[in-house]
Each structure stands twice: as structure tokens, then as C-alpha cells.
Design an enzyme around this catalytic site. Structure first.
Site, short mmCIF file in Angstrom:
data_model
loop_
_atom_site.label_atom_id
_atom_site.label_comp_id
_atom_site.label_asym_id
_atom_site.label_seq_id
_atom_site.Cartn_x
_atom_site.Cartn_y
_atom_site.Cartn_z
N GLU A 33 -71.02 -40.07 -15.00
CA GLU A 33 -71.12 -39.03 -16.03
C GLU A 33 -72.55 -38.96 -16.56
O GLU A 33 -73.17 -40.00 -16.80
CB GLU A 33 -70.17 -39.42 -17.18
CG GLU A 33 -70.15 -38.49 -18.36
CD GLU A 33 -69.31 -39.06 -19.51
OE1 GLU A 33 -69.44 -40.26 -19.79
OE2 GLU A 33 -68.54 -38.29 -20.11
N HIS A 35 -75.65 -39.02 -18.83
CA HIS A 35 -75.95 -39.73 -20.08
C HIS A 35 -77.35 -39.38 -20.55
O HIS A 35 -78.17 -40.26 -20.83
CB HIS A 35 -75.79 -41.24 -19.89
CG HIS A 35 -74.37 -41.71 -20.07
ND1 HIS A 35 -73.40 -41.50 -19.13
CD2 HIS A 35 -73.77 -42.37 -21.09
CE1 HIS A 35 -72.26 -42.01 -19.56
NE2 HIS A 35 -72.44 -42.54 -20.75
N ASP A 44 -71.46 -45.85 -18.14
CA ASP A 44 -70.18 -46.38 -18.66
C ASP A 44 -69.64 -47.50 -17.78
O ASP A 44 -69.09 -48.50 -18.28
CB ASP A 44 -69.13 -45.26 -18.76
CG ASP A 44 -69.47 -44.27 -19.87
OD1 ASP A 44 -70.42 -44.51 -20.64
OD2 ASP A 44 -68.77 -43.23 -19.94
N HIS A 119 -65.36 -45.86 -21.00
CA HIS A 119 -65.51 -44.39 -21.01
C HIS A 119 -64.42 -43.80 -21.90
O HIS A 119 -63.22 -43.94 -21.62
CB HIS A 119 -65.40 -43.85 -19.57
CG HIS A 119 -65.37 -42.37 -19.43
ND1 HIS A 119 -66.39 -41.55 -19.88
CD2 HIS A 119 -64.44 -41.55 -18.86
CE1 HIS A 119 -66.08 -40.29 -19.59
NE2 HIS A 119 -64.91 -40.27 -18.98
N GLU A 121 -63.00 -40.99 -22.56
CA GLU A 121 -61.94 -40.09 -22.11
C GLU A 121 -60.87 -40.78 -21.26
O GLU A 121 -59.83 -40.19 -20.98
CB GLU A 121 -62.54 -38.91 -21.33
CG GLU A 121 -63.33 -37.91 -22.16
CD GLU A 121 -64.79 -38.30 -22.38
OE1 GLU A 121 -65.11 -39.51 -22.29
OE2 GLU A 121 -65.61 -37.41 -22.64
N HIS A 174 -72.34 -40.92 -27.56
CA HIS A 174 -72.58 -40.73 -26.14
C HIS A 174 -74.07 -40.64 -25.83
O HIS A 174 -74.76 -39.76 -26.35
CB HIS A 174 -71.87 -39.45 -25.66
CG HIS A 174 -72.07 -39.18 -24.20
ND1 HIS A 174 -71.42 -39.89 -23.23
CD2 HIS A 174 -72.88 -38.32 -23.57
CE1 HIS A 174 -71.81 -39.46 -22.05
NE2 HIS A 174 -72.71 -38.51 -22.21
N GLU A 179 -75.04 -46.96 -26.63
CA GLU A 179 -75.13 -47.12 -25.17
C GLU A 179 -76.56 -47.40 -24.71
O GLU A 179 -76.78 -48.19 -23.80
CB GLU A 179 -74.57 -45.88 -24.47
CG GLU A 179 -73.06 -45.77 -24.58
CD GLU A 179 -72.49 -44.61 -23.79
OE1 GLU A 179 -71.45 -44.81 -23.16
OE2 GLU A 179 -73.07 -43.50 -23.82
ZN ZN Z 1 -71.06 -43.45 -21.97
MN MN Z 2 -68.37 -41.69 -21.07
#
Ligand code: ZN
Ligand code: MN
Length: 264
Positions: A33, A35, A44, A119, A121, A174, A179
Site C-alpha cells: 500500500e 505510504h 505495514d 494494516h 483495514e 497513515h 509509521e
Molecule cells: Zn501503514
Molecule cells: Mn495500511
């Protein structure tokens, strides 16, 4: 060769760890994904794998290969699906994948499994996969599965230190301070510090729209700025999360003293 990584073990070593130690198996889960411009697509999965390795060292566990694809990125928590590189699974695919892996681990004799999510979701699809696997193996099995989001172990005292100006919430984190700091600690070479965008925290409506609204999300892909990230914050959070989850694992599975602690 890493003695805690399942993929590095021979079948004989793996079997011994399960039979003689009833070793706890950790399954890190992440996503592929975007970032932002400063962090890699695998963030992630990389963070959940590093946290799982840290836990495995403390509890003498085994880290199974990471589930490196995740459920679809949502604009309000991951920027959304419109960014190149964000490569996602349908929810049912993720649930079935996790179900199969857990059922296989249980068939081989693992009785204590930790699904470690990195992650946002993924949450309910991992829950579904675990639930179906537990149903598959049946009540007669000794299988127990713990599901955990690593960020839930960031307690208010730690959040106060990492976010002295106020915590924006994990969804807006995010590709932001949490992170980025963790990646500076675990994988410093993968962080492009000079590319961190300076953007205000995103503001979203109280509903979702489908097809997803890409215009809700800053073009960089970050939901709030990572300018305040640093390696000290990363180390602080990493140590706290690894220690906290290790303690929770011992408690949940009633493991008294780990072998690695006894050897020290
Ligand atoms: Zn992430
Ligand atoms: Mn994520």
C-alpha cells in the site's frame, strides 16, 4: 538463517520446536500500500514482521512468513486504492488465506498462534479467517489464537511523548509520525527523510463513498505530516509495543517463563 523465522527452519527443526517447546507461532499481517513519497509500499508488512521478530525473541516463538497483501486501502485510513502500487485483496480472499494458514499450522501441531496485524483495514477479515479456522479444527483441538493490532499497545503515556501537540488518532497516522518513526528504527535505509510532505492533518466527512473519492486525499498519499518523526520515537514505540505484546502473549497463553529469558 534466522532460528526464529519459520521459513529458515527445516521441517525437523520446526517439528522439534512444536513438540518439545509447544512454541508459539506468530503470523504477521500487512499490506502492499502506498505510504507517501518517503516510505516503501511494504511498510505495514515490514513493521508487523519486525514487531513479530522482536516478540519472538522475547518468548522464543516462531515467525511464519508474513501475509504481505492486505484488504483494500480506504481513503480515510490508508489513502485509498487509486495510488499505483496499492495492491489489495478482496476481503474474502484475505479471510480464506488466513483461515488456510492457521488450519495448516494447527494440523502440524501448533496450539498457540498470534495473528499480528499492521494494516488498519485488515481487522475484521483477519477476525473472520481466525474464526473460521477455529471452527474448522473443532472444539476438541487445543488451538488458541490471539489477534492483535500492534498500535493498540501504544499506551497514553507513550502517545503523550510521541505526540506532544496531541494525538490525531491511529487512522490519520497513515504514513505519518508513528509509521515513519517505526520505520526509521526498524528499516532506516528505506526512509526518504528529504521527501516527507509537510501537510496539515486530513479532514474527512463522517461517511464513505463508493467508488472511492480520491479527491478527499492529499496528492502525496499521507493523511498527516511525518515531519515530527524521529528514530528516538521509533525506538521508544518499538520497545514498548514488543514488550507489551510479549507480556500479553505470556498472559493469554499462560506461558510462565520463556526459554530465552531462562538462558539470559
Ligand atoms: Zn501503514
Ligand atoms: Mn495500511
Amino acid at each position: 538463517m534466522h532460528p526464529l523465522m519459520m521459513g529458515s527452519l527445516s521441517w525437523i527443526e520446526y517439528q522439534q520446536r512444536l513438540q518439545e517447546e509447544d512454541a508459539i507461532v506468530l503470523l504477521p499481517c500487512g499490506a502492499l500500500e502506498q505510504h507517501g513519497p518517503h516510505l516503501p509500499l511494504g511498510t505495514d508488512a515490514l513493521i508487523s514482521t519486525s514487531v513479530a521478530q522482536g516478540i519472538a525473541e522475547q518468548i522464543n516463538g516462531i515467525v511464519a512468513p508474513t501475509v504481505s497483501y492486505g484488504y483494500k486501502s480506504q481513503p480515510k485510513s490508508g489513502g485509498g486504492q487509486h495510488f499505483p502500487g496499492t495492491t489489495s485483496l478482496d476481503g474474502n480472499s484475505l479471510s480464506q488465506l488466513v483461515r488456510d494458514v492457521i488450519r495448516e499450522l494447527a494440523r502440524q501441531g501448533a496450539t498457540k498462534i498470534v495473528v499480528l496485524n499492521g494494516h488498519y483495514e485488515n481487522q475484521w477479515f483477519l477476525t473472520e479467517g481466525i474464526d473460521l479456522a477455529v471452527r474448522d479444527v473443532g472444539n476438541a483441538s487445543a488451538l488458541q489464537v490471539m489477534r492483535v493490532e500492534y498500535w493498540d499497545f501504544l499506551t497514553p503515556d507513550i502517545l503523550d511523548k510521541v505526540f506532544p501537540d496531541g494525538f490525531p488518532g491511529f487512522a490519520l497516522e497513515h504514513a505519518a509520525v508513528m509509521e515513519t518513526s517505526l520505520m526509521m528504527h526498524f528499516h532506516p535505509k528505506l526512509v526518504r527523510l528529504n521527501l516527507i510532505p509537510d501537510v496539515p492533518p486530513s479532514e474527512f466527512p463522517l461517511y464513505d463513498m463508493f467508488p472511492q473519492c480520491s479527491e478527499w486525499v492529499h496528492a502525496s498519499g499521507v493523511l498527516s505530516s511525518a515531519k515530527a518523526a524521529n528514530v528516538e520515537k521509533g525506538e521508544l514505540m518499538a520497545n514498548h509495543v514488543i514488550t507489551g505484546i510479549s507480556e500479553a502473549v505470556r498472559q493469554a497463553f499462560q506461558v510462565k517463563v520463556s526459554v530465552s529469558t531462562m538462558m539470559k
